[in-house]
Design an enzyme around this catalytic site. Structure first.
Site, PDB file in Angstrom:
ATOM      1  N   ARG A 124       0.678  -1.277   0.027  1.00  0.00           N
ATOM      2  CA  ARG A 124      -0.022  -0.092   0.115  1.00  0.00           C
ATOM      3  C   ARG A 124       0.790   1.255   0.057  1.00  0.00           C
ATOM      4  O   ARG A 124       0.526   2.252  -0.696  1.00  0.00           O
ATOM      5  CB  ARG A 124      -0.912  -0.077   1.455  1.00  0.00           C
ATOM      6  CG  ARG A 124      -1.912  -0.897   0.927  1.00  0.00           C
ATOM      7  CD  ARG A 124      -2.835  -0.738   2.374  1.00  0.00           C
ATOM      8  NE  ARG A 124      -4.196  -1.670   2.218  1.00  0.00           N
ATOM      9  CZ  ARG A 124      -5.276  -1.208   1.743  1.00  0.00           C
ATOM     10  NH1 ARG A 124      -5.767   0.091   1.075  1.00  0.00           N
ATOM     11  NH2 ARG A 124      -6.400  -2.005   1.909  1.00  0.00           N
ATOM     12  N   LYS A 152       3.450  -4.391  13.219  1.00  0.00           N
ATOM     13  CA  LYS A 152       2.567  -5.086  12.326  1.00  0.00           C
ATOM     14  C   LYS A 152       3.318  -5.083  11.098  1.00  0.00           C
ATOM     15  O   LYS A 152       3.502  -4.159  10.428  1.00  0.00           O
ATOM     16  CB  LYS A 152       1.296  -4.383  12.050  1.00  0.00           C
ATOM     17  CG  LYS A 152       0.221  -5.137  11.298  1.00  0.00           C
ATOM     18  CD  LYS A 152      -0.913  -4.254  11.097  1.00  0.00           C
ATOM     19  CE  LYS A 152      -1.935  -5.354  10.144  1.00  0.00           C
ATOM     20  NZ  LYS A 152      -3.165  -4.059   9.931  1.00  0.00           N
ATOM     21  N   ILE A 166      -2.862  -8.770  13.472  1.00  0.00           N
ATOM     22  CA  ILE A 166      -3.827  -7.769  13.398  1.00  0.00           C
ATOM     23  C   ILE A 166      -4.392  -8.098  12.151  1.00  0.00           C
ATOM     24  O   ILE A 166      -4.183  -7.938  11.114  1.00  0.00           O
ATOM     25  CB  ILE A 166      -3.609  -6.337  13.476  1.00  0.00           C
ATOM     26  CG1 ILE A 166      -2.780  -5.992  14.714  1.00  0.00           C
ATOM     27  CG2 ILE A 166      -4.537  -5.404  13.312  1.00  0.00           C
ATOM     28  CD1 ILE A 166      -2.111  -4.522  14.917  1.00  0.00           C
TER      29      ILE A 166
END
Length: 293
Positions: free
Chosen positions: A143, A167, A209
């Site tokens: 991303r 993460k 997560i």
């Protein structure tokens, strides 16, 4: 209690449900929070990118954070996402957003700017100095366009106070194993890839997560708990059933896929803010069949 203990297991990056007029649907948000807690998640992440944060105003984000604290009511820890590519603006947001009841701040690496590794280090060092809560790095190069290397991650973990974990969503198992080999003992490392969570926990990660835990919390959290207890045969049996779900949720877009599944579960309306649109009719039909099965 350390963050490694508090955030061990499954965190869920919750979606932001909308009404048909694209205002926030707080009734549905409350139902989602109850659903995932009943499903066994260890903590909630609000205002992650799965919550469509690029399309939310600062005021909406603030309201959602307060609502989440009130609805969770101390049942599980809450992590707040605060990320972007303007370091100076993020410093202001860390002072402006209500973070008093959060246990940590999750901050995605700067997108689009594609800073060097030194730029990433200085960005996170600046945020850590400004944050009233521990910072969790979020490496998601798919991303952001730039990978936060294992070396930079470990440098941040060792040299910068208030950097508490990561993460890791690079999908690079070699990089993940380097981080796990070299991390300080109290540095939290969780997966950001639902489909890789099982093997990454086997390598030593502290949990995940998750996006999928929005729609399949009970099966997913049990799989993670089994893996953390080294019951890998039982964890694999659950994960094998979830693999098709992972593929469907991410086939076109996140969070369009998980919102489609949650719509079929009657948790939310299937509404997203542009530029994200609902999944195609064909994928929606496949998701409906999977959810029913």
């Amino acid at each position: 209690m350390s963050l490694v203990q508090q955030l061990r297991g499954t965190g869920v990056a919750i979606v932001t449900p909308f009404q048909s007029d694209l205002h926030i649907d707080y009734t549905a948000l409350g139902n989602i929070i109850d659903f995932v807690i009943a499903g066994g998640v260890e903590y909630i992440v609000t205002m992650g990118t799965t919550g469509e944060t690029p399309t939310l105003s600062k005021e909406e984000k603030k309201d959602i954070i307060w609502f989440t604290y009130d609805k969770v009511a101390g049942r599980v820890p809450v992590v707040v996402g605060v990320g972007g590519n303007n370091t100076a603006e993020l410093v202001k947001e860390l002072a402006w957003f209500p973070l008093e009841k959060a246990v940590a701040v999750l901050s995605a690496s700067p997108y689009y700017s594609k800073p060097s590794q030194e730029g990433l280090f200085q960005h996170y060092k600046t945020l850590a100095a400004a944050s009233p809560k521990p910072i969790l790095l979020y490496n998601v190069p798919g991303r952001t366009g730039r990978n936060l290397s294992a070396a930079t991650t470990i440098r941040l973990a060792r040299e910068v106070p208030n950097i508490a974990g990561i993460k890791e969503a690079s999908g690079d198992m070699g990089q993940c194993m380097e981080i796990l080999r070299d991390r300080p003992q109290d540095f939290l490392v969780v997966s950001g890839d639902d489909a890789l969570a099982l093997p990454q926990i086997a390598c030593g990660m502290d949990g995940v997560i998750s996006v999928a835990a929005n729609s399949f919390p009970r099966a997913f959290t049990e799989m993670v708990r089994l893996a953390l207890r080294h019951h890998f045969k039982e964890a694999k049996a659950l994960n094998d059933k979830l693999i098709a779900g992972y593929e469907l949720l991410f086939a076109e877009n996140n969070p369009a896929g998980v919102k489609a599944a949650m719509y079929e579960l009657k948790l939310i309306g299937n509404y997203l803010r542009l530029p994200v649109v609902p999944v195609s009719e064909g994928l929606q039909a496949k998701i409906k069949e999977y959810v029913k099965g």
